[in-house]
Design a protein around this motif. Structure first.
Motif, mmCIF file in Angstrom:
data_model
loop_
_atom_site.group_PDB
_atom_site.id
_atom_site.type_symbol
_atom_site.label_atom_id
_atom_site.label_comp_id
_atom_site.label_asym_id
_atom_site.label_seq_id
_atom_site.Cartn_x
_atom_site.Cartn_y
_atom_site.Cartn_z
ATOM 1 N N THR A 100 -8.336 -5.834 10.895
ATOM 2 C CA THR A 100 -6.875 -5.829 10.810
ATOM 3 C C THR A 100 -6.439 -5.333 9.442
ATOM 4 O O THR A 100 -7.187 -5.434 8.459
ATOM 5 C CB THR A 100 -6.270 -7.213 11.143
ATOM 6 N N ILE A 101 -5.240 -4.744 9.388
ATOM 7 C CA ILE A 101 -4.668 -4.290 8.120
ATOM 8 C C ILE A 101 -3.217 -4.761 8.069
ATOM 9 O O ILE A 101 -2.684 -5.284 9.043
ATOM 10 C CB ILE A 101 -4.670 -2.744 7.971
ATOM 11 N N ASP A 102 -2.588 -4.583 6.922
ATOM 12 C CA ASP A 102 -1.148 -4.836 6.841
ATOM 13 C C ASP A 102 -0.524 -3.773 5.943
ATOM 14 O O ASP A 102 -1.165 -3.270 5.017
ATOM 15 C CB ASP A 102 -0.867 -6.238 6.303
ATOM 16 N N THR A 103 0.706 -3.431 6.243
ATOM 17 C CA THR A 103 1.445 -2.453 5.442
ATOM 18 C C THR A 103 2.793 -3.071 5.079
ATOM 19 O O THR A 103 3.205 -4.045 5.705
ATOM 20 C CB THR A 103 1.668 -1.150 6.241
ATOM 21 N N PRO A 104 3.471 -2.518 4.069
ATOM 22 C CA PRO A 104 4.759 -3.097 3.668
ATOM 23 C C PRO A 104 5.822 -2.976 4.764
ATOM 24 O O PRO A 104 5.732 -2.093 5.620
ATOM 25 C CB PRO A 104 5.161 -2.258 2.451
ATOM 26 N N VAL A 105 6.811 -3.844 4.717
ATOM 27 C CA VAL A 105 7.871 -3.837 5.733
ATOM 28 C C VAL A 105 8.760 -2.602 5.581
ATOM 29 O O VAL A 105 9.358 -2.150 6.538
ATOM 30 C CB VAL A 105 8.704 -5.141 5.675
ATOM 31 N N PHE A 106 8.829 -2.050 4.368
ATOM 32 C CA PHE A 106 9.581 -0.799 4.223
ATOM 33 C C PHE A 106 8.675 0.329 3.738
ATOM 34 O O PHE A 106 7.638 0.093 3.118
ATOM 35 C CB PHE A 106 10.813 -0.943 3.315
ATOM 36 N N GLU A 107 9.062 1.530 4.084
ATOM 37 C CA GLU A 107 8.340 2.746 3.708
ATOM 38 C C GLU A 107 9.336 3.667 3.001
ATOM 39 O O GLU A 107 10.550 3.487 3.124
ATOM 40 C CB GLU A 107 7.821 3.465 4.967
ATOM 41 N N LEU B 143 13.332 0.403 6.616
ATOM 42 C CA LEU B 143 12.481 -0.586 7.272
ATOM 43 C C LEU B 143 11.639 0.117 8.339
ATOM 44 O O LEU B 143 12.105 1.040 8.995
ATOM 45 C CB LEU B 143 13.330 -1.679 7.927
ATOM 46 N N ARG C 20 0.336 6.957 8.173
ATOM 47 C CA ARG C 20 0.503 7.133 6.727
ATOM 48 C C ARG C 20 -0.649 6.466 5.971
ATOM 49 O O ARG C 20 -1.208 7.023 5.010
ATOM 50 C CB ARG C 20 1.863 6.519 6.300
ATOM 51 N N TYR C 21 -1.049 5.284 6.423
ATOM 52 C CA TYR C 21 -2.158 4.541 5.819
ATOM 53 C C TYR C 21 -3.460 5.340 5.893
ATOM 54 O O TYR C 21 -4.185 5.470 4.902
ATOM 55 C CB TYR C 21 -2.294 3.208 6.561
ATOM 56 N N MET D 208 -3.174 8.426 3.572
ATOM 57 C CA MET D 208 -3.119 8.058 2.152
ATOM 58 C C MET D 208 -4.468 7.564 1.643
ATOM 59 O O MET D 208 -4.863 7.882 0.514
ATOM 60 C CB MET D 208 -2.053 6.979 1.958
ATOM 61 N N LYS E 71 6.382 -7.501 12.294
ATOM 62 C CA LYS E 71 7.728 -7.254 12.816
ATOM 63 C C LYS E 71 8.172 -5.829 12.512
ATOM 64 O O LYS E 71 7.861 -5.286 11.454
ATOM 65 C CB LYS E 71 8.712 -8.226 12.182
ATOM 66 N N LEU F 17 2.924 10.937 -0.695
ATOM 67 C CA LEU F 17 2.138 10.067 0.180
ATOM 68 C C LEU F 17 1.849 8.775 -0.571
ATOM 69 O O LEU F 17 0.852 8.678 -1.276
ATOM 70 C CB LEU F 17 0.848 10.787 0.560
ATOM 71 N N ASP G 192 -0.612 -1.665 0.603
ATOM 72 C CA ASP G 192 -1.270 -1.922 1.875
ATOM 73 C C ASP G 192 -2.358 -2.963 1.648
ATOM 74 O O ASP G 192 -2.897 -3.096 0.555
ATOM 75 C CB ASP G 192 -1.938 -0.640 2.389
ATOM 76 N N TYR G 193 -2.679 -3.693 2.703
ATOM 77 C CA TYR G 193 -3.854 -4.562 2.699
ATOM 78 C C TYR G 193 -4.920 -3.906 3.558
ATOM 79 O O TYR G 193 -4.671 -3.642 4.734
ATOM 80 C CB TYR G 193 -3.532 -5.908 3.332
ATOM 81 N N MET H 2 -7.586 -8.275 4.054
ATOM 82 C CA MET H 2 -7.057 -9.088 5.149
ATOM 83 C C MET H 2 -8.002 -10.232 5.490
ATOM 84 O O MET H 2 -7.561 -11.323 5.856
ATOM 85 C CB MET H 2 -6.819 -8.218 6.381
ATOM 86 N N LYS I 118 6.768 -13.031 4.106
ATOM 87 C CA LYS I 118 6.956 -12.210 2.931
ATOM 88 C C LYS I 118 8.387 -12.309 2.416
ATOM 89 O O LYS I 118 9.322 -12.409 3.206
ATOM 90 C CB LYS I 118 6.658 -10.751 3.278
ATOM 91 N N TYR J 154 11.128 -10.661 -0.882
ATOM 92 C CA TYR J 154 11.373 -9.374 -1.541
ATOM 93 C C TYR J 154 12.165 -9.523 -2.830
ATOM 94 O O TYR J 154 13.224 -10.143 -2.833
ATOM 95 C CB TYR J 154 12.100 -8.454 -0.548
ATOM 96 N N GLU K 239 7.027 -6.967 -2.815
ATOM 97 C CA GLU K 239 6.888 -7.609 -1.503
ATOM 98 C C GLU K 239 5.717 -8.551 -1.627
ATOM 99 O O GLU K 239 4.611 -8.112 -1.943
ATOM 100 C CB GLU K 239 6.603 -6.571 -0.416
#
Lengths: 513, 513
Positions: free
Chosen positions: A91-98, A127, A137-138, A141, A154, B56, B64-65, B70, B154, B156, B170
């Motif tokens: 699993t990964i996580d990315t920020p809520v905004f880009e 968002l 994008r991940y 990048m 979310k 990018l 990112d995580y 994670m 999270k 902000y 974040e």
């Protein structure tokens, strides 16, 4: 803070907006929104004018989750995450905004639904609208060329929540994607296997998974005579077939999108077709469709897909359906969507749900969707290097609604804590002893509670257990302290037994396995 | 989309901003940010000018995580959630944004760090700044007068991530709060017990929990001669004592905040005091401080708090420290903060972490904080009804950094999947057999993977296991298929054994307990 005169001016203007809407008999939804804006402006004044205008609500289209809803959510997530892990996903996580531009040009007509952040002197941000574009994008990048990952988070869409029932502006997506250069249709088939496993395990009744391929759609449009530049927009119209009758879809094609009746009728013939591997084989022989290289590639892969689905034992729910189109621009190959067959009873509305969803018998529709998007990562890579991807997104909010309604209709109580034992006393002045025993239990890893009162009544302590479903009470009294025991009470059966204090931890563990 | 000429004009202006900053030798951070803005503007043009200007990156101050991060995050959350559940807490969730006015007037000087959403024609919204204010809004809106809940989500803050090392814009907060009218200091003591349990279990080395009370601070300011209207701002200055020497804090009080030297020195005497229950008892006898009713109330409660902390067996780490002030406006009683004693090695920077945190030996500082806020819910209730609350927030990002660094320095490999077995074959043309066996395993609940290649080499299959830590390989070949067995290989020991196909599930379960 804005200048007071400015705010007063804005209040005046906003007041006129509200009056105008009311006089025009605009929708309640629309008026409410403008009134809320007016009240917010008044609140900014801070003085008496604003004092009583405070709006106590969540933002439009969003909701709080109470502990019961969270208990259901946790259960659903556990099932989904277990399935993803069973299939070896990280699993990964990315920020809520880009960065705003990261999202630009990825969603076609839906781009207008993206939430932007205010420019407060820095980067322009939005968002996230889904988890797929941030994933691409991940990959670009971090220069990742293969990964199998899930992401539960979310996403945000400025949709009209009153118009699209059961939908929110903030909602969860549970995404599973496989990125990498692999042999055709094996990862695609695994995505469908996952949808099958999750929907089966969630026990939501009958469901079907519709499958199609963008290349088949494009080939079909070409052989029917649709001009190239209209492929995407006709695709959007075809996508409405699950909600509209063919006659209305055809009308839109002819009247709004400018197709001839003849072309529309040719499309109509194809999109009424449903089947399995056999249909793919038949269409490969179709005199018109077989003219299209694209369609043939799609159909050959579709055959291959079904042979893997047979090995995965999921063909009983999967249908090759030529009317499935899906809205998003980025799909390049196989696409799919899972729909529930049942009509669920309308949820009992809570005070939180100000918006809609109070009609009886809402059809839940699509609960998962996805497909192959081989070009998306290349849009981010500075050198345009492609990473083939296929994935699926579970539409969790609808599943929550169904399970919430089920829970409300059932007599079984949903527990919102896991507390095993309440430490109680019948007599006064035993707070210190209760705290001491609770500490012993906590330190031994037992889930324990104690009421925050110096001298609570035994009855109110027992009531707390009844209300929250705590199964055991450890009762202390002068006599028990003298004897070195604790009276352990089973809340349901009301049985009581004296347990030596040294054995209490083991006894609680044994009784709450 | 903005008009092209407008964008070109903006590019010109922004170009000048960048040139000016460069000529002024502004910080790299600042220049990078303005350059990013310039590139974004160029990208808006969409033509050749913008094509190669695509940035990018993730938004400033966010990251990112990756799967390893994670895995660590999941471990930390599990420890924290287990502790919250052990103490009988429920959980709730609230939207990521609130009406702007919900956050207005709650954070004092920090309000400028709130992210606002763009006004896209609707309500004015802001991203949540913490979980406490949304919790208070939740209680008032749903008319809840008592609850023990945790909330992990999270938040902000438009902080400068380069200036405050290890901080992000974040970041996660893990909050535990107890709302309700209870006997004094019992819930407050439980919050401290929770901090103690979590920090002990996370194994982060030595830590201390500093405790103070807003009423003691206010009483102290009053008896020292600070004018009422300066309490809050002097409080902010005292709060800097953990980062600044007393001499500098005093300078700020005198030169910036306009206190006399004499008053500042009186404050200086008090804020150097540290102790336990004994200090509270001594200060209750202090000829000056005992003049203040507020201070006496705070000191009496502090005594009570320590007696509960003794029962909870946590006094070895808790210090009554008169220099602890905490920044936020909404605290009304007890306040606390946990600090780690160790200095952790600097994290090995990954490509994601463009911003800061690359100096050696960063002191981690505060990892948890909280206190009592009895007035906050009343600010939301239309009738001003109060709900007493006390809570604690775990500062999880710093804990993540420490554990990440630990993991990087340790030789132990962090697994990012839980796969128990890889289904493999040594010979060609066995894809179908591999998929069939994998299906059997999945359907039995085994976590299994299979490579998405028609004819992968055995070596690359074994390598995949080595790289990802999969402990077992189930190898199929013509002979095994004929014999109805599977060759089960232990990746670490390289031992192989033939297992009857019907026993495979049990065998895998037994070996991966």
């Amino acid at each position: 803070m804005a200048d007071k005169a400015q705010v007063q001016e804005a209040i005046k203007t906003q007041g006129e907006v509200v009056r105008k809407l009311k006089s025009e008999k605009a929708s309640k939804e629309q008026i409410d929104e403008e009134v809320a804006k007016l009240l917010q402006l008044k609140a900014q004044l801070g003085g008496d004018e604003g004092k009583h205008a405070f709006v106590l609500k969540t933002a439009k289209g969003t909701r709080d989750y109470n502990p019961k809803q969270m208990a259901i959510r946790e259960k659903v997530f556990n099932i989904i995450i277990s399935c993803f892990k069973r299939h070896g996903a990280e699993t990964i996580d990315t920020p809520v905004f880009e960065l705003k531009e990261t999202l630009t040009g990825k969603y076609g007509e839906d781009s207008k639904l993206i939430y932007d952040l205010k420019d407060q002197g820095g980067e322009l941000l939005s968002l996230r609208y889904d988890l797929t574009v941030p994933f691409a994008r991940y990959l670009a990048m971090h220069k990742i060329t293969n990964i199998k990952r899930y992401h539960i988070a979310k996403v945000y869409r400025r949709d009209n929540p009153a118009m699209t029932r059961g939908r929110y502006r903030e909602f969860y997506q549970c995404d599973f994607d496989i990125a990498g250069q692999y042999d055709a249709m094996i990862p695609d088939a695994e995505c469908l296997k996952i949808v099958y496993e999750i929907l089966s395990e969630l026990d939501l009744g009958e469901f079907r998974i519709k499958v199609n391929d963008r290349r088949i759609l494009d080939g079909m449009f070409a052989v029917c005579g649709v001009p190239d530049e209209k492929f995407r927009t006709i695709c959007s119209t075809v996508d409405k077939l699950d909600k509209m009758a063919w006659e209305d879809v055809k009308k839109e094609m002819v009247n709004e999108k400018g197709l001839s009746e003849e072309i529309a009728d040719r499309i109509g013939e194809y999109v009424s077709m449903q089947g399995g591997k056999d249909l793919a084989e038949r269409l490969l022989q179709d005199p018109k469709l077989s003219q299209s290289k694209q369609a043939c590639a799609g159909l050959t892969d579709m055959k291959q897909l079904f042979s893997y689905l047979e090995l995965f034992q999921v063909t009983d729910k999967v249908v090759f359906d030529l009317s499935l189109a899906r809205g998003l621009d980025y799909y390049t190959g196989v696409i799919y969507e899972a729909v529930l067959s049942q009509t669920v009873p309308a949820p009992v509305s809570t005070p939180t749900e100000q918006n809609g969803a109070d009609e009886a018998g809402v059809s839940v529709g699509s609960v998962a969707g996805g497909g192959r998007y081989d070009g998306l990562v290349g849009m981010f890579d500075p050198k345009g290097r492609k990473v083939p991807c296929v994935g699926v997104s579970m539409g969790i909010e609808r599943i929550f609604s169904i399970l919430e309604t089920k829970a409300e209709l059932s007599s079984e109580k949903v527990r919102t804590t896991e507390t095993q034992v309440l430490v109680a006393s019948a007599q006064k002045n035993l707070l210190e002893e209760r705290l001491k025993l609770t500490t012993e239990l906590w330190n031994a890893g037992i889930k324990a509670e104690v009421l925050y009162k110096k001298n609570p009544k035994l009855l109110s302590q027992l009531q707390h257990c009844e209300e929250t479903g705590i199964p055991l009470v450890a009762i202390l009294g002068e006599q028990e302290l003298k004897d070195g025991v604790v009276k352990l009470r089973n809340v349901a059966s009301r049985e009581e037994v004296d347990v030596p204090r040294a054995d209490l931890v083991d006894e609680v563990k044994k009784r709450t396995l």
